[in-house]
Design an enzyme around this catalytic site. Sequence first.
Site, short mmCIF file in Angstrom:
data_model
loop_
_atom_site.label_atom_id
_atom_site.label_comp_id
_atom_site.label_asym_id
_atom_site.label_seq_id
_atom_site.Cartn_x
_atom_site.Cartn_y
_atom_site.Cartn_z
N ASN A 1 0.83 -1.20 0.00
CA ASN A 1 0.00 0.00 0.00
C ASN A 1 0.88 1.26 0.00
O ASN A 1 2.10 1.19 0.00
CB ASN A 1 -0.96 -0.04 1.20
CG ASN A 1 -2.30 0.57 0.88
OD1 ASN A 1 -2.39 1.61 0.26
ND2 ASN A 1 -3.36 -0.09 1.31
N HIS B 1 22.38 2.31 13.02
CA HIS B 1 23.60 3.00 13.42
C HIS B 1 24.00 2.55 14.82
O HIS B 1 23.15 2.16 15.62
CB HIS B 1 23.38 4.51 13.38
CG HIS B 1 23.03 5.00 12.01
ND1 HIS B 1 23.98 5.24 11.04
CD2 HIS B 1 21.84 5.24 11.43
CE1 HIS B 1 23.39 5.63 9.94
NE2 HIS B 1 22.09 5.63 10.14
N SER C 1 -0.43 -1.28 9.18
CA SER C 1 -0.04 0.12 8.97
C SER C 1 0.98 0.62 9.99
O SER C 1 0.91 0.28 11.17
CB SER C 1 -1.27 1.03 9.06
OG SER C 1 -2.17 0.74 8.05
N ALA D 1 -0.54 -3.31 13.46
CA ALA D 1 -0.28 -1.92 13.12
C ALA D 1 0.53 -1.24 14.22
O ALA D 1 0.31 -1.46 15.41
CB ALA D 1 -1.60 -1.18 12.92
N THR E 1 11.81 -5.98 16.08
CA THR E 1 13.24 -5.94 16.39
C THR E 1 13.90 -7.30 16.33
O THR E 1 15.14 -7.38 16.33
CB THR E 1 13.47 -5.35 17.79
OG1 THR E 1 12.82 -6.20 18.74
CG2 THR E 1 12.91 -3.93 17.89
N ARG F 1 6.00 -8.43 19.86
CA ARG F 1 6.05 -9.71 20.55
C ARG F 1 4.90 -10.59 20.07
O ARG F 1 3.80 -10.08 19.80
CB ARG F 1 5.89 -9.53 22.06
CG ARG F 1 6.92 -8.63 22.67
CD ARG F 1 7.90 -9.42 23.50
NE ARG F 1 8.70 -8.57 24.34
CZ ARG F 1 9.94 -8.21 24.06
NH1 ARG F 1 10.48 -8.58 22.94
NH2 ARG F 1 10.62 -7.45 24.88
#
Length: 142
Positions: free
Chosen positions: A23, A53, A80, A98, A103, A118
């Site tokens: 989208n 970084h 989203s 959403a 991570t 999670r």
Amino acid sequence: MLLPPFHAGFGSNVHIGDDFFGNVNLTFVDDVEIRIGDGVMIAPSVTLTTTGHPVHPELRVDFRRFSEPIVIEDKVWIGSNAVVLPGVRIGYGAVIGAGSVVTSDIPAMTVAVGVPCRVVRHITDDDLRTRSAPVEEPRTYA
């Protein structure tokens, strides 16, 4: 299908399978490979970034960075405003809620949400009988 506008650092490092739907406002930070499987759906304003970084400021003086590939397996749905960070693999059929920040790896056939993202439950045959992906029963507060 990839709806405009979309953004890519290079574009040549993005590999998209069949029956893909991306989208509006999809961003690929593709300093290294982003591999997207077949039947993947990505909602508006999602960012897939292969580059980050260092945490320590002394290592950022010269704009040092690190890059790790992202893999999104077949039939994944990403909601989203989610962000997928470097080195993540999202397993077959997983749903990312959403606003999540992914991570670490997400197993196949799970619903995962939050910051950090999670797993909250497995996707089962019960989900064949409903249109939505409920995370938990509604709570009542006194």
